[in-house]
Design a protein around this motif. Structure first.
Motif, short mmCIF file in Angstrom:
data_model
loop_
_atom_site.label_atom_id
_atom_site.label_comp_id
_atom_site.label_asym_id
_atom_site.label_seq_id
_atom_site.Cartn_x
_atom_site.Cartn_y
_atom_site.Cartn_z
N GLY A 230 25.56 -4.59 20.42
CA GLY A 230 24.98 -4.38 19.20
C GLY A 230 25.40 -3.06 18.68
O GLY A 230 25.07 -2.66 17.47
N ARG A 231 26.24 -2.16 19.47
CA ARG A 231 27.05 -1.06 18.87
C ARG A 231 28.45 -1.17 18.94
O ARG A 231 29.09 -1.94 19.63
N ARG A 232 29.13 -0.19 18.45
CA ARG A 232 30.56 0.01 18.28
C ARG A 232 31.01 1.37 18.83
O ARG A 232 30.15 2.24 18.40
N PHE A 233 31.92 1.40 19.73
CA PHE A 233 32.08 2.76 20.34
C PHE A 233 33.72 3.15 20.22
O PHE A 233 34.45 2.34 20.68
N PRO A 234 34.02 4.17 19.48
CA PRO A 234 35.47 4.56 19.52
C PRO A 234 35.91 4.75 21.22
O PRO A 234 35.01 5.28 21.92
N LEU A 235 37.10 4.30 21.34
CA LEU A 235 37.39 4.34 22.88
C LEU A 235 37.24 6.01 23.35
O LEU A 235 37.17 6.02 24.49
N ASP A 236 37.66 6.89 22.42
CA ASP A 236 37.51 8.35 23.14
C ASP A 236 35.88 8.52 23.37
O ASP A 236 35.76 9.40 24.15
N ASP A 237 35.36 7.90 22.49
CA ASP A 237 33.79 7.87 23.10
C ASP A 237 33.68 7.34 24.45
O ASP A 237 32.71 7.87 25.03
N VAL A 238 33.99 6.38 24.60
CA VAL A 238 33.86 5.67 26.03
C VAL A 238 34.18 6.63 27.01
O VAL A 238 33.81 6.71 28.18
N ALA A 239 35.52 7.23 26.87
CA ALA A 239 36.22 8.05 27.80
C ALA A 239 35.14 9.38 28.17
O ALA A 239 35.25 9.81 29.00
N GLY A 240 34.65 9.62 26.89
CA GLY A 240 33.58 11.04 27.06
C GLY A 240 32.46 10.56 28.04
O GLY A 240 31.88 11.47 28.78
N LEU A 241 31.90 9.22 27.83
CA LEU A 241 30.74 8.74 28.70
C LEU A 241 31.07 8.71 30.24
O LEU A 241 30.62 9.00 31.14
N ILE A 242 32.56 8.46 30.31
CA ILE A 242 32.89 8.34 31.69
C ILE A 242 33.19 9.64 32.26
O ILE A 242 32.77 10.13 33.47
N CYS A 243 33.90 10.53 31.61
CA CYS A 243 33.99 11.86 31.93
C CYS A 243 32.85 12.69 32.21
O CYS A 243 32.76 13.50 33.39
N ALA A 244 31.71 12.50 31.43
CA ALA A 244 30.27 13.14 31.60
C ALA A 244 29.79 12.59 33.05
O ALA A 244 29.10 13.51 33.63
N ARG A 245 30.18 11.46 33.64
CA ARG A 245 29.83 11.06 34.80
C ARG A 245 30.73 11.34 36.16
O ARG A 245 29.99 11.47 37.22
N LEU A 246 31.98 11.45 35.72
CA LEU A 246 32.87 11.62 36.92
C LEU A 246 33.74 12.90 36.22
O LEU A 246 34.79 12.70 35.58
N PRO A 247 33.17 13.87 36.65
CA PRO A 247 33.86 15.34 36.40
C PRO A 247 35.46 15.38 36.56
O PRO A 247 36.24 15.94 35.99
N GLU A 248 35.89 14.34 37.67
CA GLU A 248 37.41 14.40 38.16
C GLU A 248 38.08 13.64 37.32
O GLU A 248 39.45 13.56 37.35
N ALA A 249 37.56 12.93 36.23
CA ALA A 249 38.19 11.87 35.27
C ALA A 249 39.17 12.88 34.47
O ALA A 249 38.67 13.96 33.86
N ARG A 250 40.51 12.45 34.29
CA ARG A 250 41.23 13.28 33.26
C ARG A 250 41.91 12.12 32.59
O ARG A 250 42.62 11.23 32.85
N ILE A 251 41.32 11.73 31.39
CA ILE A 251 41.80 10.83 30.34
C ILE A 251 42.48 11.17 29.00
O ILE A 251 41.98 12.28 28.54
N GLU A 252 43.68 11.04 28.71
CA GLU A 252 44.35 11.34 27.82
C GLU A 252 44.63 10.12 27.13
O GLU A 252 44.96 8.99 27.44
N MET A 253 44.35 9.99 25.64
CA MET A 253 44.70 9.05 24.75
C MET A 253 45.38 9.44 23.48
O MET A 253 44.83 10.40 22.95
N ALA A 254 46.27 8.53 23.01
CA ALA A 254 46.85 8.99 21.72
C ALA A 254 45.92 8.11 20.45
O ALA A 254 44.87 7.42 20.83
N GLY A 255 46.11 8.25 19.23
CA GLY A 255 45.30 7.76 18.00
C GLY A 255 45.98 6.16 18.03
O GLY A 255 47.09 5.73 18.40
N GLY A 256 45.42 5.53 17.33
CA GLY A 256 45.64 4.08 17.13
C GLY A 256 44.99 3.02 17.54
O GLY A 256 44.33 3.22 18.65
N PRO A 257 45.26 1.90 17.33
CA PRO A 257 44.43 0.77 17.87
C PRO A 257 45.14 -0.18 18.97
O PRO A 257 46.35 0.43 19.40
N ASP A 258 44.24 -0.42 19.89
CA ASP A 258 44.88 -1.41 20.96
C ASP A 258 45.84 -2.28 20.39
O ASP A 258 45.31 -3.10 19.81
#
Length: 316
Positions: A247-275
């Motif tokens: 029922g919701r849409r999440f930008p992929l960088d928001d998904v990355a934020g949810l994971i980083c909040a739970r796993l501080p060791e996560a290092r996620i880099e992404m460029a702009g644009g569609p999959d």
């Protein structure tokens, strides 16, 4: 509604024998567990002849190809309903082999429906995909939105739905489910959530050449399985296809934020644009599934990510 479908719907559901194709896959495996928990007599099948180490049951080897062997299986095992979850399961698979995608998904659906007709199976739950809508832009998407996919995977889902429509005139009733991006335990194909979590647990960076601002709609596999159980027992009425999403849409960088909040060791880099393996699909309307099937998603993305981290942590 035919007497056979009324019997399946009214039984709720003890003794109803349900064939599940692709039972070692992500959706198929969870569906078998959900059906058995609900009291159905699930008959799992898969093209794999050996049970994967993480499977919780044995599945009978069965290729979804060839009318005669499929009919023989349905009759020998007294199958009353089918959940069709087998086939090439996403646009990222075999994307340079369109014939393989179309022949597997469309040819398999055609043979299965004809075998079901000959074996007097009267209810099939067909797992289609929201990918069948194609690129809709930002417009909201309900089940009346035209199916306009242009890639081989999306077209294979449209074609399978049309086969289901045709066989409704020949006594095989279908409920079509169109899930959004399915995630959860045991997913083996490409999944940004799994990739980000796995990299973090290994203390490795995740670098994606796309994703910032690109919205995706997710649905947990347990919610998909519950929608399938509901689809098996609904009398259906006038609507036969349903969107299935959280029922919701999440930008992929928001998904990355949810994971980083739970796993501080996560290092996620992404460029702009569609999959490049996805399309821009507008917000999926899931009100029909709620109104007709009595289904609502229970597992939001935050909870689903928590569960995946817990499951995957045990693997590492």
């Amino acid at each position: 509604m035919t007497d056979a479908i009324r019997d399946v719907a009214a039984s709720r559901p003890s003794g109803v024998r349900v064939l599940v194709t692709g039972a070692y896959g992500l959706i198929g495996h969870q569906t078998v567990l959900a059906l058995r928990a609900a009291g159905f007599d699930a008959a799992p099948t898969d093209i794999l002849s050996e049970r994967p180490a993480d499977a919780e049951f044995d599945a009978s080897p069965l290729a979804i190809a060839g009318i005669e062997p499929l009919q023989a299986y349905l009759e020998a095992h007294r199958i009353q309903a089918i959940v069709h979850a087998a086939g090439i399961s996403g646009p990222m698979l075999a994307k340079d082999r369109p014939h393989a995608v179309l022949s597997t998904n469309v040819g398999g659906a055609l043979d299965l429906y004809e075998a079901a007709r000959l074996a007097s199976v009267r209810r099939i739950v067909l797992i289609s995909s929201a990918a069948a809508y194609g690129d809709t832009g930002e417009a909201p998407v309900d089940e009346r939105t035209p199916l306009a996919a242009a890639d081989a995977y999306g077209v294979s889902k449209i074609s399978s739905e049309l086969i289901a429509r045709a066989y409704a005139r020949h006594g095989v009733d279908s409920v079509v489910l169109r899930p959004s991006w399915v995630y959860g335990p045991r997913r083996r194909t490409a999944c940004v959530i799994r990739t980000m979590i796995a990299d973090a647990l290994r203390r490795q960076p995740t670098r994606l050449p796309y994703g910032v601002g690109f919205p995706r709609q997710f649905v947990h596999v347990e919610d998909v399985a519950e929608a399938i159980v509901a689809a098996l027992t609904t009398p259906k009425g006038t609507q036969s296809a349903f969107n299935v999403s959280d029922g919701r849409r999440f930008p992929l960088d928001d998904v990355a934020g949810l994971i980083c909040a739970r796993l501080p060791e996560a290092r996620i880099e992404m460029a702009g644009g569609p999959d490049p393996d996805d399309v821009l699909c507008g917000p999926l309307d899931i009100s029909a599934a709620s109104a007709v099937l009595g289904w609502r998603p229970r597992i939001g993305l935050s909870t689903g990510i928590d569960r995946m981290i817990s499951d995957m942590s045990r693997e590492h």
